[in-house]
Design an enzyme around this catalytic site. Structure first.
Site, PDB file in Angstrom:
ATOM      1  CG  MET A 195      -6.933   2.843   6.189  1.00 54.89           C
ATOM      2  SD  MET A 195      -5.662   2.991   5.186  1.00 54.89           S
ATOM      3  CE  MET A 195      -6.491   2.807   3.598  1.00 54.89           C
ATOM      4  N   GLY A 223       0.912  -1.202   0.041  1.00 53.81           N
ATOM      5  CA  GLY A 223       0.004  -0.061  -0.025  1.00 53.81           C
ATOM      6  C   GLY A 223       0.971   1.373   0.115  1.00 53.81           C
ATOM      7  NE  ARG A 260      -3.090   3.787   0.505  1.00 56.38           N
ATOM      8  CZ  ARG A 260      -3.175   2.277   0.227  1.00 56.38           C
ATOM      9  NH1 ARG A 260      -3.333   1.222   1.010  1.00 56.38           N
ATOM     10  NH2 ARG A 260      -3.266   1.921  -1.205  1.00 56.38           N
ATOM     11  CB  THR A 282       4.087   0.157   6.678  1.00 53.59           C
ATOM     12  OG1 THR A 282       2.489   0.013   7.121  1.00 53.59           O
ATOM     13  CG2 THR A 282       4.737   0.176   7.873  1.00 53.59           C
ATOM     14  CB  VAL A 283      -0.296   3.923   6.708  1.00 55.02           C
ATOM     15  CG1 VAL A 283       0.039   4.690   5.407  1.00 55.02           C
ATOM     16  CG2 VAL A 283      -1.098   2.623   6.272  1.00 55.02           C
ATOM     17  CG  ASP A 284      -0.680  -1.130   8.488  1.00 49.47           C
ATOM     18  OD1 ASP A 284      -1.528  -0.539   8.607  1.00 49.47           O
ATOM     19  OD2 ASP A 284      -0.373  -2.029   7.708  1.00 49.47           O
TER      20      ASP A 284
END
Lengths: 418, 418
Positions: free
Chosen positions: B190, B13, B298, B142-144
């Protein structure tokens, strides 16, 4: 001594720039202490006037009032409450006059959309019918952009900028992912009756993005829409759909109303975006993502249009100037002088011609296939989203103001709002 | 002559700042023409390497490369594709080496999250197993925010800033409307496994907003949640709920999976936000609004965190510097030196310790009731969202770059990706 305080209230759905209009009203009033005493704001809009729940804005510092210019939402609270006609509910109008009289209020500034223009017009007629002199000025505000006469409505330009930018950004994302993952992105935007906001999404097209817009003005035809999606995906590898919450079938049913039920058989409220996304998935198996912008779009002061902020402020200022010039039952308007370079000036509209008139998107703004916008529409929209007007930030977040909202001492008995 | 071209690819992503890392890689490489020839980018990530679909970034002007710093998404295309182990699919690794050899590639820069760190680690071991020298460096993204060792992951800070700002703005809106209309606003964000992004929504609390967060880390208890909503609404008049897409019941079922069916009995995919909103409505009758931010969060480069942009760029630059210093199988990291004033430096982690390790939110970051964040969490988050780094705008919209992405001439036969 003649009544010289002013009343200001916010009405209906709030916007990123309605407080900029409040700022224009209060700052301008403060420049004329000889003519305008205090500006009282209605707590929760007109309900505050009816219940004598007034806020004394003179208790707020100049800095706090200046900060309204970059603070989204309604600083004094808004409400969804429409006054009935004088015949149907004379009691409410009499109460308004009582409150005005008790607090020396001679100016009524009402900041809202179509419904409040109507209320404002009724109030402007009270001098004659109830024998109390009050000048009523309507300050235009609505993200729906549906007020007549004015070129556009403060609040709309900022939503349009947000939706156009978000469509562009999310579409860049989809373009990156389309090879192995998401091919269709669906963004749901506001606009139950008019596609003004959805139209702004199509501005991303000039940046290489294949966009399909589902307008409330165009009856939804599933087969034709799916064919259009397929054509875009096959040609570009991906496609973005901007769907208005008001998009509907020929029989009037909204796309969002799919009669969905949860596991227990309860009717389930969803959005139009997941419906459209699932439709595309079922037809072609394309992976999808969807978003519903909802309040994010109309509250996004961080991405406000500079044009919009300036016009919102100017409408507030002009409202006070009209009042000082003795006008009644009018609304300041934006008059467009030219598109490129963009030029505009403040105009004035009689409320009798504003109340209960809705402005729709002109047919010539929607492209022949019904899924896009024309050059005329782009020429109209682009000036409205121009310029940035960032709020100050502190510790990573916008530094928005929350006013003290000190209550004015009550002088009357209680009043129940229906 | 030793292999001296570099390969760069984006994986998984994309984010608002992954191109800032690409910018860091390419600009730094351009400063060392004696050591690094051309930087080839994989079209659609690692698939571009396997299919010999390489992009010649040397065809792009310095201005275009500089514009990557403020352009969201993956400029060369990304993909979701994980290489199997060398044993399970040796053919793919051999193909990679063939492509590297054919194009004189000695450096492999892989820009992604946990899965790609694993792939990058495997590639770093190829010299030994397949006898071709290649230095593999992983650039974190990573946005996570779930990569180990590094204090945080580029991409996360900007999403956190967007979600915190949007929560604040929409909550101001709800507060304005709560008297007669919306009392509960639900924002879905998210984060399937970790609540980092949802946690950012709770930063609005310090601005007077009653926020309840539904984390994936905390099992959903409907009765307790509804009681918390009621308490907030009764005390403040309104309430904002930030729900992570990964919020789930004790049995593991996501809130979003409600087994909803459309009128024809087809399973319907919805989000967690409408489920939560309807639940609140059914219990108390409160009017609600809900939004699903999805890709908007994002991709929102217009509201990127300056800290995040700088770190994303620095990770790209450090990756090249590590390679030039002869390192292999490493990942640059962010090392936090202090919270306030915020200070950080570039660190270095061995990929063997990064691959296949997931970092979760520490328990002490979630408040005792499970619906908020602690001061420790705020102290961690605030530096990451600090500073603004606006892209240039033109005619009202961000002026993002779309590269030419000229293909490098093929030298090998075709290769089918599974």
């Amino acid at each position: 001594m003649s009544a010289n305080n002013a009343f200001y209230a916010q009405s209906g759905g709030v916007t990123a720039v309605i407080n900029a209009s409040a700022c224009g009203v209060i700052e301008t009033a403060r420049q004329h202490p000889d003519r305008i005493g205090k500006v009282y704001a209605g707590r929760h809009g007109i309900i505050g006037a009816l219940t004598e729940d007034l806020i004394d804005t003179s208790a707020e510092s100049d800095e706090a009032i200046a900060a309204l210019r970059y603070t989204p939402s309604g600083a004094f609270g808004s409400c969804r409450y429409k006054l009935k006609s004088l015949e149907a509910n004379r009691r409410e109008y009499e109460r308004l006059i009582e409150v005005f009289r008790a607090h020396d209020i001679g100016y009524f500034f009402y900041n809202g959309g179509g419904d409040s223009a109507d209320t404002c017009y009724k109030v402007s007629q009270l001098s004659a019918s109830l024998g109390y002199p009050v000048q009523a000025i309507h300050i235009p505000k609505t993200v729906d952009n549906d007020l007549p006469i004015t070129d556009n409505c403060p609040g709309f330009g900022s939503v349009a900028k947000y939706i156009a930018t978000s469509t562009l950004e999310a579409s860049f994302d989809v373009r990156s992912m389309a090879k192995t993952s998401t091919k269709v992105f669906v963004l749901e935007v506001m606009g139950r009756h008019a596609g003004w906001i959805a139209a702004a999404g199509a501005l991303a097209e000039d940046h290489g993005i294949p966009v399909l817009v589902l307008f409330p003005e165009v009856e939804f035809d599933q087969a034709r829409f799916l064919a259009a999606v397929q054509e875009k995906v096959e040609r570009h590898g991906f496609c973005t759909v901007v769907v208005s919450e008001g998009a509907h079938y020929p029989d009037g049913r909204f796309l969002a109303e799919q009669g969905t039920r949860d596991a227990f058989g309860h009717a389930q409220l969803g959005g139009a975006a997941p419906v459209v996304a699932n439709m595309v998935k079922e037809a072609f198996g394309y992976k999808f993502h969807w978003a519903v912008a909802d309040y994010l779009q109309r509250a996004a002061r961080h991405l406000a249009s500079k044009t919009d902020v300036e016009q919102a402020y100017a409408m507030g200022r002009a409202g006070v100037e009209f009042a000082l010039a003795g006008h009644n039952a009018v609304m300041p308007t934006v008059r467009r002088l030219s598109n490129d370079p963009y030029a505009w000036e403040v105009g004035e509209a009689p409320l009798a011609e504003v109340a209960n008139v809705e402005k729709f998107m002109p047919k010539e703004f929607i492209s022949a296939d019904g899924y896009g916008i024309t050059q005329a529409c782009k020429d109209y929209l682009i000036p409205l989203i121009q310029g940035e007007d960032y709020p100050p930030f502190e510790r990573g977040l916008p530094k928005y103001v929350t006013l003290q909202n000190r209550a004015v001492e009550r002088r009357l008995g209680l009043f129940e709002v229906e």
